[in-house]
Design a protein around this motif. Structure first.
Motif, PDB file in Angstrom:
ATOM      1  N   THR A 102       0.396   3.396  -3.474  1.00  0.00           N
ATOM      2  CA  THR A 102       0.106   4.803  -2.716  1.00  0.00           C
ATOM      3  C   THR A 102       1.692   6.280  -3.467  1.00  0.00           C
ATOM      4  O   THR A 102       0.885   6.842  -3.654  1.00  0.00           O
ATOM      5  CB  THR A 102      -0.372   5.051  -1.605  1.00  0.00           C
ATOM      6  OG1 THR A 102      -0.495   4.026  -0.688  1.00  0.00           O
ATOM      7  CG2 THR A 102      -1.328   6.490  -1.097  1.00  0.00           C
ATOM      8  N   ILE A 152       1.086  -1.369   0.334  1.00  0.00           N
ATOM      9  CA  ILE A 152      -0.151  -0.038   0.412  1.00  0.00           C
ATOM     10  C   ILE A 152       0.515   1.178   0.105  1.00  0.00           C
ATOM     11  O   ILE A 152       0.399   2.405  -0.693  1.00  0.00           O
ATOM     12  CB  ILE A 152      -0.804  -0.106   1.425  1.00  0.00           C
ATOM     13  CG1 ILE A 152      -1.734  -0.722   0.812  1.00  0.00           C
ATOM     14  CG2 ILE A 152      -1.488   0.735   1.282  1.00  0.00           C
ATOM     15  CD1 ILE A 152      -2.895  -1.138   2.369  1.00  0.00           C
ATOM     16  N   THR A 187      -3.665  -2.174  -4.401  1.00  0.00           N
ATOM     17  CA  THR A 187      -2.745  -3.451  -3.773  1.00  0.00           C
ATOM     18  C   THR A 187      -3.992  -4.479  -2.404  1.00  0.00           C
ATOM     19  O   THR A 187      -3.041  -5.429  -2.394  1.00  0.00           O
ATOM     20  CB  THR A 187      -2.256  -2.389  -3.162  1.00  0.00           C
ATOM     21  OG1 THR A 187      -1.691  -1.389  -3.895  1.00  0.00           O
ATOM     22  CG2 THR A 187      -0.709  -2.831  -2.360  1.00  0.00           C
ATOM     23  N   ALA A 205      -5.030   2.973  -5.385  1.00  0.00           N
ATOM     24  CA  ALA A 205      -4.187   2.500  -5.642  1.00  0.00           C
ATOM     25  C   ALA A 205      -3.889   1.426  -4.420  1.00  0.00           C
ATOM     26  O   ALA A 205      -3.381   0.403  -4.246  1.00  0.00           O
ATOM     27  CB  ALA A 205      -2.850   3.191  -5.131  1.00  0.00           C
ATOM     28  N   ALA A 206      -4.216   2.340  -2.966  1.00  0.00           N
ATOM     29  CA  ALA A 206      -4.285   1.608  -1.802  1.00  0.00           C
ATOM     30  C   ALA A 206      -4.914   0.276  -1.774  1.00  0.00           C
ATOM     31  O   ALA A 206      -5.178  -0.772  -2.115  1.00  0.00           O
ATOM     32  CB  ALA A 206      -4.690   2.172  -0.491  1.00  0.00           C
ATOM     33  N   GLY A 249       0.770   8.594  -5.953  1.00  0.00           N
ATOM     34  CA  GLY A 249       0.784   9.773  -5.798  1.00  0.00           C
ATOM     35  C   GLY A 249       1.129  11.258  -6.378  1.00  0.00           C
ATOM     36  O   GLY A 249       0.924  11.590  -6.049  1.00  0.00           O
ATOM     37  N   ALA A 306      -4.230   7.887  -4.853  1.00  0.00           N
ATOM     38  CA  ALA A 306      -3.708   7.008  -3.698  1.00  0.00           C
ATOM     39  C   ALA A 306      -4.760   6.176  -3.008  1.00  0.00           C
ATOM     40  O   ALA A 306      -3.938   5.844  -2.740  1.00  0.00           O
ATOM     41  CB  ALA A 306      -3.185   8.326  -1.889  1.00  0.00           C
ATOM     42  N   LEU A 307      -5.369   6.356  -3.067  1.00  0.00           N
ATOM     43  CA  LEU A 307      -6.634   5.657  -1.918  1.00  0.00           C
ATOM     44  C   LEU A 307      -7.429   4.245  -3.289  1.00  0.00           C
ATOM     45  O   LEU A 307      -7.077   3.575  -3.040  1.00  0.00           O
ATOM     46  CB  LEU A 307      -8.059   6.828  -1.477  1.00  0.00           C
ATOM     47  CG  LEU A 307      -7.563   7.437  -0.437  1.00  0.00           C
ATOM     48  CD1 LEU A 307      -9.659   8.251  -0.184  1.00  0.00           C
ATOM     49  CD2 LEU A 307      -6.983   6.391   0.637  1.00  0.00           C
TER      50      LEU A 307
END
Lengths: 108, 255
Positions: free
Chosen positions: B97, B93, B136, B132-133, B101, B129-130
């Motif tokens: 992220t 993450i 993941t 991507a998290a 980002g 970013a969220l």
């Protein structure tokens, strides 16, 4: 040491049963119990990790069959046959040493 | 209430890829049925034979742990060996992220001053970013744990779609805001051509940022879709297995 030896014996027992011909998991468990006259038995599905490990190592081959419903049969591979022979010889040596040791203890 | 199938517990607690789970369920089920028949032939009553067969064949907690270790995906085995198993998700993450980002951050810097919609553009960085998290987390369950159950899969998908919608909304809001602000400025300058060009560039930047974030979220999910589809197909077969199993669930088998 104890866990390793016990694991090894279990594997060789399965290979020895499969040397007589292909079998399902439950047949292997029953056969081990019968052939060892109850001295060894597999409980609570402990046979599956052993069978799957032997399959991954190439000592047994699992085959799915059955009509309408899948059922898995295991058979010994050439690798498994060689492993059984080598393992049995090794166990024999180890047990001979142990028995000699215990015999000495009794005599004393 | 219908009693549970004797193997339902095994299915729930075995954290391995669905294909492996189905194989084990079918193997244990067939063995239990055959062992029950064998025990009946040896004089056991049907209920007694079934209980004895289940005691013999249904894997216990320790055995399930061994099976999990054996059938874990290669990445999982590597992570266990190296001790990264507990940190894999957090590390993934942080890396994903950070990368996402950074890309969004660079895009904003390259697109020049965004004017009054800058706050919305920076919010986009958080959304990326969220996304991507979230991705993941799904990837970790699929390729490290090997097991992304339907409930969690649905939850992650809903979150991904929510974030995609939020990214588009932020992009649209930013573009509208820039348009509105530019209109007032342009009216004061009698709609001079260079000012119009600048205003259009700002509007397009805001919209493109939102659109880009949405594409990133959707394509990320698209990349894991083949695996999700194949897992879902097997999950359906697992459900069918419980419906079609001849190992009838009765309270007498749950001991």
């Amino acid at each position: 040491m104890q866990a390793t030896l016990s694991k090894r014996i279990n594997e060789l027992l399965v290979l020895a049963v499969l040397e007589r011909g292909p079998a399902h998991g439950y047949q292997i468990a029953l056969s081990v119990e019968e052939r060892t006259e109850g001295a060894f038995s597999f409980q609570h599905g402990t046979l599956y990790p052993i069978l799957h490990r032997l399959e991954t190592d190439g000592h047994v081959r699992g085959k799915w069959g059955g009509e309408g419903r899948r059922r898995k049969t295991y058979e010994l591979t050439d690798d498994g046959r060689a492993e059984l022979a080598a393992g049995a010889a090794q166990l024999e040596r180890q047990f001979r040493v142990l028995l000699e040791l215990f015999a000495g203890t009794h005599a004393a | 209430m219908r009693p549970e199938h004797p193997l339902a517990d095994v299915e729930r607690s075995l954290a391995v890829p669905p294909r492996r789970r189905l194989d084990l369920l079918e193997e244990v089920d067939a063995d239990t049925e055959a062992l029950q028949a064998e025990l009946e032939r040896r004089g056991y009553g049907p209920a007694q034979a079934r209980r004895a067969a289940l005691r013999q064949t249904v894997p216990g907690t320790e055995t399930l742990a061994q099976l999990e270790a054996q059938h874990a995906p290669p990445l999982n085995r590597w992570a266990r060996r190296t001790g990264w198993i507990d940190r894999a998700e957090r590390l993934g993450i942080v890396v994903a992220t950070g990368l996402a980002g950074a890309v969004a951050f660079t895009t904003i810097l390259r697109s020049g001053p965004l004017g009054s919609a800058a706050v919305l553009a920076w919010l986009q960085v958080i959304v990326v970013a969220l996304l991507a998290a979230n991705w993941t987390r799904a990837a970790k369950h699929l390729w490290v744990a090997g097991d992304l159950r339907p409930d969690l899969r649905r939850q992650l998908w809903e979150r991904q779609i929510g974030l995609v919608v939020l990214a588009v909304a932020l992009g649209a809001l930013g573009a509208a805001w820039e348009g509105y602000s530019a209109y007032e400025a342009l009216a004061a300058e009698d709609f001079a051509v260079p000012a119009i060009g600048d205003a259009v560039r700002r509007i397009v930047s805001c919209a493109a940022l939102g659109f880009g974030a949405a594409i990133f979220g959707l394509f990320g999910w698209l990349a894991i879709t083949p695996r999700l589809i194949s897992d879902e197909t097997i999950e359906r077969r697992i459900s069918a297995f419980f419906t079609g199993s001849r190992l009838t669930p009765t309270s007498s088998t749950r001991r």
